[in-house]
Motif scaffolding. Structure first.
Motif, short mmCIF file in Angstrom:
data_model
loop_
_atom_site.label_atom_id
_atom_site.label_comp_id
_atom_site.label_asym_id
_atom_site.label_seq_id
_atom_site.Cartn_x
_atom_site.Cartn_y
_atom_site.Cartn_z
N LEU A 1 0.82 -1.21 0.00
CA LEU A 1 0.00 0.00 0.00
C LEU A 1 0.85 1.26 0.00
O LEU A 1 0.34 2.36 -0.25
N ASP A 2 2.13 1.11 0.31
CA ASP A 2 3.07 2.24 0.26
C ASP A 2 3.61 2.31 -1.17
O ASP A 2 4.47 1.52 -1.56
N ILE A 3 3.08 3.23 -1.95
CA ILE A 3 3.34 3.27 -3.40
C ILE A 3 4.14 4.49 -3.76
O ILE A 3 3.84 5.61 -3.34
N ASP A 4 5.19 4.30 -4.52
CA ASP A 4 5.98 5.39 -5.08
C ASP A 4 6.26 4.99 -6.52
O ASP A 4 7.16 4.20 -6.80
N GLN A 5 5.46 5.53 -7.44
CA GLN A 5 5.50 5.03 -8.81
C GLN A 5 5.42 6.18 -9.81
O GLN A 5 4.73 7.18 -9.58
N SER A 6 6.14 6.02 -10.92
CA SER A 6 6.10 7.00 -12.00
C SER A 6 5.09 6.53 -13.04
O SER A 6 5.11 5.37 -13.45
N LEU A 7 4.20 7.44 -13.45
CA LEU A 7 3.18 7.13 -14.44
C LEU A 7 3.42 7.98 -15.68
O LEU A 7 3.60 9.20 -15.57
N GLU A 8 3.41 7.35 -16.84
CA GLU A 8 3.67 8.08 -18.08
C GLU A 8 2.37 8.63 -18.66
O GLU A 8 1.38 7.93 -18.78
N ILE A 9 2.39 9.93 -18.98
CA ILE A 9 1.28 10.55 -19.68
C ILE A 9 1.57 10.44 -21.17
O ILE A 9 2.60 10.92 -21.64
N PRO A 10 0.69 9.80 -21.94
CA PRO A 10 0.97 9.58 -23.37
C PRO A 10 1.16 10.88 -24.13
O PRO A 10 0.74 11.96 -23.69
N SER A 11 1.80 10.77 -25.28
CA SER A 11 2.02 11.92 -26.15
C SER A 11 0.68 12.48 -26.64
O SER A 11 -0.23 11.75 -27.00
#
Length: 410
Positions: free
Chosen positions: A119-129
């Motif tokens: 539940l401890d989340i540190d994540q990079s999310l990509e925003i599409p072009s």
């Protein structure tokens, strides 16, 4: 939490070193196994947060029952002694039980604690072009802030923040004001917010978290776009225009809110600067204008690109659109007021038809990595939340789902 665990057909390898120090060490080493038709464990589990804010799980009052226990010794010694040893099992059954209670408690404590740490989340999310712009990334940071065990399940309150590397030229001046809009000012007869308990997993996100995501997307510069006539696809202007080029510069991030009398979700945009370069009525036009708009929006579930169900955002209707012209080339034959009257009545109405009802973007809930919970688990084991329902409740978006293995990639 009350735990009842049953494991059938358990087999444990054993190895014993024989020592008989009489002239020579004449006692042989022994190998073999102990098997049970069933291992049944009953226990209570305390789940909570320690002083450092970490979620921990601890078993207590554990009772292990071993059914159908058999001992097998390898080799000739086993042939001679297996029958005698199995007749004497009750003599050391308690020793085996005590040992297994310790092992089971250690395994369950470690596995549950590691599971809750997911539940401890540190994540990079990509925003599409978007329209040829390079893709951008935003960072999601979520961690538990409070945990309660209830009869229905585990209730976890989470603190979350979403951020991005700066990609806009403007210094943040704040967001669109929500004057007199506290938590639930339009629903005074109801207090607080409670998640429903009618599905395996229920997630609730306050609008402030969604607006953090919009802020991060804006802060990364993702929304600053250049739109050409080719990007508009099938759009056909009712008046003569060509070589259209619109450059968008958001001075403020857009927001989502249901703070209205109808409690309907709205998307709001303020201080959007648009620079328009076009040939209109055979005359070059360079126009600068600020745009303020309010649109009715919907959040809904839709099939995602990877086969998972995604959460999508759609604009249903444009409730308010205000344009303020701040510059126009002097040689254009129409005044700014006359031009706006013509555009609002013809071009903009037609252009907005292509926006209404269209999906703006969709995102999937990331998979949960389960491989680190125990060395016995496969290295690529993940768990997904298969979304089944999405609803809105007084400033919150609520999604429900079932836990399961990832769906096959189409």
């Amino acid at each position: 939490i009350h735990l009842v665990m049953s494991i059938p057909n358990v087999k444990v390898d054993i190895a014993a070193i024989g020592r008989c120090d009489f002239i020579i060490d004449w006692c042989p080493d022994v190998t073999g196994d102990v098997s049970f038709s069933q291992l049944r464990a009953i226990s209570d589990i305390d789940v909570g947060m320690d002083a450092s804010g970490q979620v921990v799980a601890t078993m207590k009052n554990i009772q292990v029952d071993l059914g159908g226990m058999q001992v097998h010794i390898d080799g000739l010694l086993g042939t001679l002694l297996d029958g005698i040893i199995n007749l004497l099992l009750d003599a050391f059954r308690q020793t085996l039980t005590d040992t297994l209670e310790t092992q089971v408690a250690s395994l369950v404590n470690e596995t549950l604690t590691n599971a809750l740490k997911q539940l401890d989340i540190d994540q990079s999310l990509e925003i599409p072009s978007l329209l040829g712009n390079p893709p951008k990334a935003i960072r999601l940071r979520v961690k538990p802030s409070n945990l309660k065990v209830r009869t229905e399940g585990i209730d976890v309150a989470m603190d979350g923040t979403i951020s991005a590397i700066k990609g806009v030229l403007h210094e943040p001046l704040g967001s669109i004001g929500r004057a007199n809009c506290n938590l639930f000012p339009y629903d005074a007869d109801r207090t607080g917010f409670d998640l429903p308990w009618d599905e395996e997993v229920v997630l609730g996100a306050f609008d402030d978290l969604l607006n953090q995501a919009l802020y991060a997307v804006w802060y990364a510069g993702t929304l600053n776009l250049t739109i050409t006539q080719a990007d508009l696809g099938d759009f056909e202007s009712p008046i003569d225009l060509r070589d259209l080029k619109v450059t968008l510069d958001f001075y403020l991030p857009p927001i989502l809110t249901d703070c209205s009398d109808k409690r309907q979700l709205q998307a709001q945009v303020g201080d959007l600067y648009a620079w328009v370069d076009v040939i209109l009525l055979d005359n070059p036009l360079q126009l600068g204008a600020f745009v303020n708009a309010t649109a009715t929006a919907s959040l809904y579930l839709t099939p995602g690109e990877t086969g998972k169900t995604a959460v999508a955002v759609r604009l249903d209707d444009i409730d308010m659109l205000d344009l303020e012209v701040v510059s126009i080339n002097e040689d254009f034959p129409l005044t700014a007021d006359d031009l706006m009257t013509m555009l609002k009545g013809q071009v903009l109405d037609e252009a907005l038809k292509g926006v209404k009802g269209k999906e703006l973007f969709a995102f999937e809930i990331p998979s949960i990595d389960m491989s680190g919970l125990s060395p016995m688990l496969p290295p690529d084991l993940t768990l997904d939340i298969h979304l089944t329902d999405l609803s809105r409740d007084r400033g919150h978006t609520v999604v429900k789902g079932l836990l399961g293995q990832p769906a096959p990639t189409p």
